[in-house]
Write a protein that holds these residues in place. Structure first.
Motif, PDB file in Angstrom:
ATOM      1  N   VAL A 107       1.509  14.309  -9.884  1.00  0.00           N
ATOM      2  CA  VAL A 107       2.456  15.320 -10.124  1.00  0.00           C
ATOM      3  C   VAL A 107       2.961  15.545 -11.633  1.00  0.00           C
ATOM      4  O   VAL A 107       3.130  16.160 -12.376  1.00  0.00           O
ATOM      5  N   ALA A 108       3.395  14.054 -12.178  1.00  0.00           N
ATOM      6  CA  ALA A 108       3.626  13.825 -13.472  1.00  0.00           C
ATOM      7  C   ALA A 108       2.893  14.473 -14.372  1.00  0.00           C
ATOM      8  O   ALA A 108       3.321  14.488 -15.834  1.00  0.00           O
ATOM      9  N   VAL A 109       1.658  14.032 -14.310  1.00  0.00           N
ATOM     10  CA  VAL A 109       0.555  14.466 -15.275  1.00  0.00           C
ATOM     11  C   VAL A 109      -0.148  15.779 -14.964  1.00  0.00           C
ATOM     12  O   VAL A 109      -0.165  16.804 -15.846  1.00  0.00           O
TER      13      VAL A 109
ATOM     14  N   MET B  27       3.258   6.021  -5.768  1.00  0.00           N
ATOM     15  CA  MET B  27       3.200   5.926  -7.216  1.00  0.00           C
ATOM     16  C   MET B  27       2.087   6.872  -7.606  1.00  0.00           C
ATOM     17  O   MET B  27       2.037   7.425  -8.675  1.00  0.00           O
ATOM     18  N   ILE B  28       0.992   6.911  -6.946  1.00  0.00           N
ATOM     19  CA  ILE B  28      -0.223   7.776  -7.134  1.00  0.00           C
ATOM     20  C   ILE B  28       0.097   9.249  -7.063  1.00  0.00           C
ATOM     21  O   ILE B  28      -0.185   9.927  -8.035  1.00  0.00           O
ATOM     22  N   VAL B  29       1.116   9.467  -6.082  1.00  0.00           N
ATOM     23  CA  VAL B  29       1.410  10.856  -5.928  1.00  0.00           C
ATOM     24  C   VAL B  29       2.240  11.018  -7.125  1.00  0.00           C
ATOM     25  O   VAL B  29       2.194  12.265  -7.652  1.00  0.00           O
TER      26      VAL B  29
ATOM     27  N   GLN C 278       0.829  -1.244   0.031  1.00  0.00           N
ATOM     28  CA  GLN C 278      -0.101   0.162   0.084  1.00  0.00           C
ATOM     29  C   GLN C 278       1.070   1.349   0.074  1.00  0.00           C
ATOM     30  O   GLN C 278       0.417   2.194  -0.504  1.00  0.00           O
ATOM     31  N   VAL C 279       1.918   1.314   0.832  1.00  0.00           N
ATOM     32  CA  VAL C 279       2.778   2.423   0.709  1.00  0.00           C
ATOM     33  C   VAL C 279       3.417   2.747  -0.658  1.00  0.00           C
ATOM     34  O   VAL C 279       3.552   3.848  -1.311  1.00  0.00           O
TER      35      VAL C 279
ATOM     36  N   LEU D 174       6.838   4.250 -13.182  1.00  0.00           N
ATOM     37  CA  LEU D 174       8.501   3.742 -13.244  1.00  0.00           C
ATOM     38  C   LEU D 174       9.364   4.409 -12.232  1.00  0.00           C
ATOM     39  O   LEU D 174      10.400   3.930 -12.089  1.00  0.00           O
ATOM     40  N   SER D 175       9.222   5.747 -12.113  1.00  0.00           N
ATOM     41  CA  SER D 175      10.047   6.439 -11.252  1.00  0.00           C
ATOM     42  C   SER D 175      10.016   6.306  -9.740  1.00  0.00           C
ATOM     43  O   SER D 175      10.737   6.848  -8.884  1.00  0.00           O
TER      44      SER D 175
END
Length: 178
Positions: free
Chosen positions: A93-95, A87-89, A81-82, A145-146
């Motif tokens: 940001v990247a979008v 990944m969602i954050v 979950q962490v 990926l990042s």
């Protein structure tokens, strides 16, 4: 002309008791009879989406066996979950940053042209929209990926090292499965 006259239906005529008066909806008796005699199956939903149909005991048992087999293999395919939250954050940001930049630039070009400060050529908003919205679309892949896929390791701000490592890991798993 005879053909047209003989094939013509009689005009709708309402009998005297069904005369129109304000506030009363009048339905012709023949139309009402057709509505009453409609088969009831026309009002039912006939489509079933895949996966939303009726579940039989055989399909329930089969899905339970598949779930047990998947759980008994390994937990490697499961992200904690962490990691998912990180990944969602990163994806947001990247979008969001390129998308907001593109919208702000379009607004800026519109204001500049409206104030007659500079006659913005049409290709410039098109090019900036293409670049910023394209970067926004690529932000989904880069955001996932990042992210560090390790629970304990947070990763760097830009995530370049993690992206390199995860890219190799992703293709390694793809080649191992084939």
């Amino acid at each position: 002309m005879n053909t047209l006259l003989s094939s013509q239906k009689l005009p709708l005529q309402f009998p005297k008791p069904y005369q129109w008066s304000p506030g009363i909806t009048v339905i012709h008796p023949i139309t009402m009879q057709k509505l009453i005699n409609l088969p009831s199956n026309t009002w039912k939903l006939h489509a079933n989406a895949k996966g939303f149909g009726a579940r039989t005991p055989a399909t329930i048992k089969e899905s339970a066996i598949n779930n047990n087999n998947n759980n008994n293999r390994t937990e490697d395919g499961h992200l904690p979950q962490v990691v998912l939250e990180r990944m969602i954050v990163r994806i947001l940001v990247a979008v969001g940053v390129p998308l907001a930049t593109g919208i702000a630039l379009l607004h800026l070009f519109g204001m500049v042209k409206e104030q007659k400060l500079w006659d913005v050529p049409l290709w410039l908003p098109f090019l900036t929209t293409l670049l910023t919205f394209g970067m926004s679309a690529l932000g989904i892949a880069y955001g996932s990926l990042s992210t560090s896929w390790d629970e304990e390791k947070k990763g760097s701000v830009l995530g370049l090292e993690e992206a390199k490592q995860n890219w190799v890991e992703m293709w390694k798993e793809e080649n191992d499965d084939a």
